[in-house]
Scaffold this motif. Structure first.
Motif, mmCIF file in Angstrom:
data_model
loop_
_atom_site.group_PDB
_atom_site.id
_atom_site.type_symbol
_atom_site.label_atom_id
_atom_site.label_comp_id
_atom_site.label_asym_id
_atom_site.label_seq_id
_atom_site.Cartn_x
_atom_site.Cartn_y
_atom_site.Cartn_z
ATOM 1 N N VAL A 186 2.787 6.826 1.267
ATOM 2 C CA VAL A 186 1.476 6.265 0.928
ATOM 3 C C VAL A 186 1.174 6.481 -0.547
ATOM 4 O O VAL A 186 0.707 5.565 -1.248
ATOM 5 N N GLU A 187 1.459 7.679 -1.021
ATOM 6 C CA GLU A 187 1.223 7.992 -2.441
ATOM 7 C C GLU A 187 2.018 7.042 -3.338
ATOM 8 O O GLU A 187 1.490 6.502 -4.325
ATOM 9 N N ALA A 188 3.281 6.808 -2.997
ATOM 10 C CA ALA A 188 4.127 5.917 -3.793
ATOM 11 C C ALA A 188 3.625 4.477 -3.735
ATOM 12 O O ALA A 188 3.628 3.766 -4.749
ATOM 13 N N LEU A 189 3.177 4.059 -2.540
ATOM 14 C CA LEU A 189 2.684 2.690 -2.385
ATOM 15 C C LEU A 189 1.402 2.478 -3.184
ATOM 16 O O LEU A 189 1.208 1.436 -3.819
ATOM 17 N N VAL A 190 0.533 3.482 -3.163
ATOM 18 C CA VAL A 190 -0.712 3.390 -3.938
ATOM 19 C C VAL A 190 -0.407 3.315 -5.430
ATOM 20 O O VAL A 190 -0.972 2.480 -6.159
ATOM 21 N N ASP A 191 0.497 4.184 -5.907
ATOM 22 C CA ASP A 191 0.849 4.166 -7.330
ATOM 23 C C ASP A 191 1.442 2.812 -7.732
ATOM 24 O O ASP A 191 1.128 2.276 -8.810
ATOM 25 N N ALA A 192 2.289 2.260 -6.864
ATOM 26 C CA ALA A 192 2.891 0.963 -7.162
ATOM 27 C C ALA A 192 1.832 -0.136 -7.192
ATOM 28 O O ALA A 192 1.887 -1.049 -8.022
ATOM 29 N N ALA A 193 0.859 -0.034 -6.301
ATOM 30 C CA ALA A 193 -0.217 -1.029 -6.261
ATOM 31 C C ALA A 193 -1.069 -0.959 -7.522
ATOM 32 O O ALA A 193 -1.510 -1.989 -8.046
ATOM 33 N N VAL A 202 -9.064 0.605 -4.200
ATOM 34 C CA VAL A 202 -8.646 -0.557 -3.414
ATOM 35 C C VAL A 202 -7.225 -0.367 -2.910
ATOM 36 O O VAL A 202 -6.909 -0.631 -1.741
ATOM 37 N N ALA A 203 -6.347 0.107 -3.778
ATOM 38 C CA ALA A 203 -4.952 0.339 -3.407
ATOM 39 C C ALA A 203 -4.847 1.353 -2.271
ATOM 40 O O ALA A 203 -4.057 1.185 -1.331
ATOM 41 N N THR A 204 -5.668 2.399 -2.353
ATOM 42 C CA THR A 204 -5.637 3.438 -1.319
ATOM 43 C C THR A 204 -6.082 2.875 0.030
ATOM 44 O O THR A 204 -5.439 3.106 1.058
ATOM 45 N N ASP A 205 -7.189 2.128 0.028
ATOM 46 C CA ASP A 205 -7.672 1.537 1.276
ATOM 47 C C ASP A 205 -6.634 0.591 1.876
ATOM 48 O O ASP A 205 -6.378 0.608 3.088
ATOM 49 N N ALA A 207 -3.345 0.578 1.423
ATOM 50 C CA ALA A 207 -2.149 1.297 1.879
ATOM 51 C C ALA A 207 -2.412 2.046 3.181
ATOM 52 O O ALA A 207 -1.623 1.961 4.142
ATOM 53 N N VAL A 208 -3.514 2.779 3.228
ATOM 54 C CA VAL A 208 -3.809 3.606 4.409
ATOM 55 C C VAL A 208 -4.074 2.736 5.638
ATOM 56 O O VAL A 208 -3.543 2.991 6.724
ATOM 57 N N GLN A 209 -4.910 1.703 5.491
ATOM 58 C CA GLN A 209 -5.216 0.842 6.625
ATOM 59 C C GLN A 209 -3.977 0.075 7.093
ATOM 60 O O GLN A 209 -3.793 -0.159 8.296
ATOM 61 N N THR A 210 -3.126 -0.300 6.157
ATOM 62 C CA THR A 210 -1.893 -0.993 6.528
ATOM 63 C C THR A 210 -0.976 -0.074 7.332
ATOM 64 O O THR A 210 -0.387 -0.492 8.337
#
Length: 291
Positions: A186-193, A202-205, A207-210
């Motif tokens: 999740v951390e990596a996906l948020v950083d990439a977003a 927005v990126a955190t929401d 990633a987490v909801q997905t």
């Protein structure tokens, strides 16, 4: 109803206590032992549960949950052994449930009265919010009925399954360490977003909801498949469900296919396999011997 003693009021001990109460267990059937005075006071006030010494808590309990740090197990087991001897004299059947990481069932069997039933439990961090999974392994003297009773206890904090004790190090590497792997993803996906231009919140929401929604899809599909098997119909094999769902959401030549290609090129599968193997070996190294 069986009386349960939880020896250790740390995060996992509290998670089990809270889960049992949510599941309808009566406070009068629960007792907690916690050596830290402030922590003991907190548990007593928050849950209105009786707090006692390990020996007193264990003496009249049918299930004794040892949820302390491995370094504290030896002293706690000494108190439990004394209490078990008294209970044995009173013909009270007691089941020892170990949540202490790396402590094998024969460690307890060698220190408690002969024939003491022991079940080892390996819950994971999401048990703190009632969404965990616990792997159980029974010792030489625990019956199927006693194992069932322990499973019912941990069912209140998530899913439960049974494995041979020899597989618990692998379980630790997957479900015990797994939440950290997930959080890193999740951390990596948020950083990439964020790098792609999204605001971090927005990126955190997203990633987490997905992740949460994808897990729900997978669980539903697996449950549907198992129900179909039980009813005698064709079904998706559970261990291939993730691959099939991945194929479902991947259009040929589309954006998802492009992203997956990069993950494969980056060695995602190899990295995950190496992580699980390293965690398994470390779990084996940290284990306490029965001697």
């Amino acid at each position: 109803m069986a009386r349960i003693a939880i020896l250790g009021g740390g995060n996992m001990g509290e998670a089990l206590l809270a889960g049992l109460l949510r599941a309808g267990r009566q406070v009068k059937d629960l007792v907690v032992s916690e050596r830290m005075p402030e922590r003991a006071k907190y548990l007593a006030e928050k849950y209105s549960v009786q707090v006692a010494s390990a020996g007193d808590a264990a003496e009249h309990a049918q299930y004794i949950v040892i949820a302390v740090k491995p370094t504290d197990v030896d002293s706690v087991v000494a108190e439990v052994a004394e209490a078990a001897s008294k209970a044995e004299a009173n013909s009270t059947e007691q089941v020892i449930v170990s949540v202490a990481a790396g402590v094998p069932t024969d460690y307890y069997e060698n220190r408690l009265p002969a024939g003491s039933p022991v079940v080892r439990a390996m819950p994971n961090a999401p048990a703190l919010v009632g969404g965990g999974v616990t792997a159980l392994a029974r010792g030489r003297f625990a019956s199927a009925e006693q194992l069932k009773g322990v499973a019912e206890m941990f069912d209140c904090v998530g899913g439960v399954l049974t494995v041979p004790e020899s597989q618990l190090d692998a379980v630790t590497a997957v479900s015990g360490s797994g939440p950290a792997y997930f959080f890193l993803m999740v951390e990596a996906l948020v950083d990439a977003a964020v790098d792609a231009g999204l605001h971090r919140s927005v990126a955190t929401d997203l990633a987490v909801q997905t992740m949460a929604g994808s897990a729900a899809m997978l669980l539903e599909q697996i449950d549907d498949g198992r129900r179909a098997v039980a009813e005698g119909g064709a079904a998706v094999v559970p261990d291939t469900t993730a691959a099939q769902l991945r194929a479902t959401v991947t259009s040929p030549g589309g954006t998802t296919a492009a992203g997956l290609r990069e993950l494969e090129r980056g060695g995602l599968r190899t990295a995950v396999a190496s992580a699980v193997e390293a965690a398994k070996k470390r779990s084996e190294q940290l284990g306490i011997t029965s001697e």
